[in-house]
Scaffold this active site. Structure first.
Site, mmCIF file in Angstrom:
data_model
loop_
_atom_site.group_PDB
_atom_site.id
_atom_site.type_symbol
_atom_site.label_atom_id
_atom_site.label_comp_id
_atom_site.label_asym_id
_atom_site.label_seq_id
_atom_site.Cartn_x
_atom_site.Cartn_y
_atom_site.Cartn_z
ATOM 1 N N GLY A 1 17.238 17.500 -7.102
ATOM 2 C CA GLY A 1 17.918 16.851 -8.060
ATOM 3 C C GLY A 1 16.962 16.264 -9.127
ATOM 4 N N ASN B 1 25.343 23.886 -2.396
ATOM 5 C CA ASN B 1 25.395 22.518 -1.771
ATOM 6 C C ASN B 1 25.924 21.743 -2.493
ATOM 7 O OD1 ASN B 1 25.180 20.372 -0.187
ATOM 8 N ND2 ASN B 1 22.875 20.552 -0.079
ATOM 9 N N TRP B 2 27.588 21.633 -2.406
ATOM 10 C CA TRP B 2 27.992 20.590 -3.200
ATOM 11 C C TRP B 2 27.674 18.794 -2.778
ATOM 12 C CZ3 TRP B 2 34.117 21.716 -3.163
ATOM 13 C CH2 TRP B 2 34.285 23.143 -4.098
ATOM 14 N N LYS B 3 27.036 18.914 -1.947
ATOM 15 C CA LYS B 3 26.832 17.266 -1.535
ATOM 16 C C LYS B 3 28.167 16.488 -1.317
ATOM 17 C CE LYS B 3 22.170 18.088 -2.935
ATOM 18 N NZ LYS B 3 20.846 17.483 -3.373
ATOM 19 N N HIS C 1 19.162 18.871 6.104
ATOM 20 C CA HIS C 1 18.661 18.671 4.794
ATOM 21 C C HIS C 1 17.667 17.358 4.410
ATOM 22 C CE1 HIS C 1 19.296 17.487 0.436
ATOM 23 N NE2 HIS C 1 19.523 18.839 0.183
ATOM 24 N N GLU D 1 12.842 23.348 0.766
ATOM 25 C CA GLU D 1 13.432 22.604 -0.371
ATOM 26 C C GLU D 1 12.415 21.443 -0.620
ATOM 27 O OE1 GLU D 1 17.890 22.900 -1.102
ATOM 28 O OE2 GLU D 1 17.335 21.205 0.400
ATOM 29 N N GLY E 1 22.194 22.962 -5.096
ATOM 30 C CA GLY E 1 22.700 21.715 -5.455
ATOM 31 C C GLY E 1 23.532 21.453 -6.799
ATOM 32 N N GLY E 2 23.079 20.685 -7.554
ATOM 33 C CA GLY E 2 23.587 20.521 -8.964
ATOM 34 C C GLY E 2 24.218 21.577 -9.646
ATOM 35 N N GLU F 1 17.967 14.684 2.469
ATOM 36 C CA GLU F 1 18.860 13.533 2.482
ATOM 37 C C GLU F 1 19.462 12.916 3.689
ATOM 38 O OE1 GLU F 1 21.626 15.089 -0.487
ATOM 39 O OE2 GLU F 1 19.766 15.417 -1.974
ATOM 40 N N SER G 1 16.345 22.059 -7.703
ATOM 41 C CA SER G 1 16.557 22.155 -9.123
ATOM 42 C C SER G 1 16.431 23.769 -9.713
ATOM 43 C CB SER G 1 15.479 21.438 -10.098
ATOM 44 O OG SER G 1 15.497 20.010 -9.732
#
Ligand code: PGA
Length: 262
Positions: free
Chosen positions: A183, A16-18, A105, A177, A244-245, A107, A223
């Site tokens: 993150g 997930n590049w966001k 998600h 999640e 993600g990251g 966010e 994470s």
């Protein structure tokens, strides 16, 4: 035997590049991941790249028809078309060969105030357009420390997904999640992930039956990286990850994909 079910639980690692990476860096990342996945990752692992919308117009060409790399979006609108300036519908995504869509998600729930009702409509839109929803659920830190966190996450599934027919439900991928792990660099322990995943599988079994519960893919996200993925993915009810990251660097992401036992 229920004939619409896959014979095995699908193993998936989704990046997930966001809202990261501009065109040049993103294009390089896709090409590197495609080549490394081809050379190094077992073909039974389904790799999904969930990119910002503009990439979806050309990314598929870069996949070189690799069967185990799929293209994903990070959201869609709950209506199929209409006067919703700035939004993107499920039919539009499908017409660009999108395979997976992240829905709900945390966010989006937090910053864009997406409600369970809206998410339920979005999931139906994704399914109606022959794509796979990756439905996200998970509790806040406060809920984890002071509340019935397992009951809370079970409720998220009940509210958004349990109105689906057994056939439609069996096409959904679920990503647990915990918000406190997203993150933050604080990942859930393998025990914490397994506890929740087993509880969710039991919850699904109580509603849809054990056969469907056993075939549903449950991803862990928060994470997750190349250092901790092996331990998390070794849990019996963890079938992969939403990353993600660690999906923004090809070597790191592919190492996460290689951590998934098949
Ligand atoms: P993270 O994000 O891996 O950077 O924690 C996961 C996600 O939000 O999907």
């Amino acid at each position: 035997m229920i004939n619409f079910l896959p014979s095995m639980r699908k193993k998936i690692v989704a990046g997930n590049w966001k809202m990261n990476l501009t065109r040049e860096a993103g294009t390089i990342l896709i090409s590197e991941v495609v080549n490394m996945v081809h050379d190094e990752v077992n073909s039974h692992v389904q790799v999904v790249l969930c990119m910002p919308f503009p990439y979806l117009g050309f990314a598929k060409k870069l996949f070189q028809s690799r069967a185990n790399i799929a293209m994903g979006a990070q959201n869609c609108h709950e209506k199929p078309l209409g006067a919703y300036t700035g939004e993107v519908s499920a039919p539009i995504l499908r017409s660009f060969d999108v395979d997976y869509v992240i829905i709900g998600h945390s966010e989006r729930r937090q910053y864009f105030k997406e409600s369970d009702e809206q998410l339920s409509e979005k999931v139906q839109q994704v399914l109606a357009n022959h794509m796979t929803p990756i439905f996200c659920c998970g509790e806040s830190l406060d809920m984890r420390q002071n509340g019935d966190y397992i009951g809370f996450v079970k409720q998220q599934l009940t509210k958004v997904l349990f109105h689906l027919s057994a056939e439609d439900f069996s096409k959904v991928v679920i990503a647990y999640e915990p918000i406190w792990a997203i993150g933050t660099g604080i990942t859930a322990s393998a025990e914490q992930a397994q506890e929740m995943h087993a509880a969710l599988r039991g919850h699904i079994a109580a509603h849809y039956g054990a056969t469907i519960a056993n075939r549903i893919t449950l991803l862990y996200g928060g994470s997750c990286n190349a250092k901790n993925a092996s331990e998390l993915f070794a849990c019996p009810d963890v079938d992969g990850g939403l990353i993600g990251g660690a999906s923004l660097k090809s070597r790191e992401f592919v190492n996460v994909c290689k951590s998934l036992p098949v």
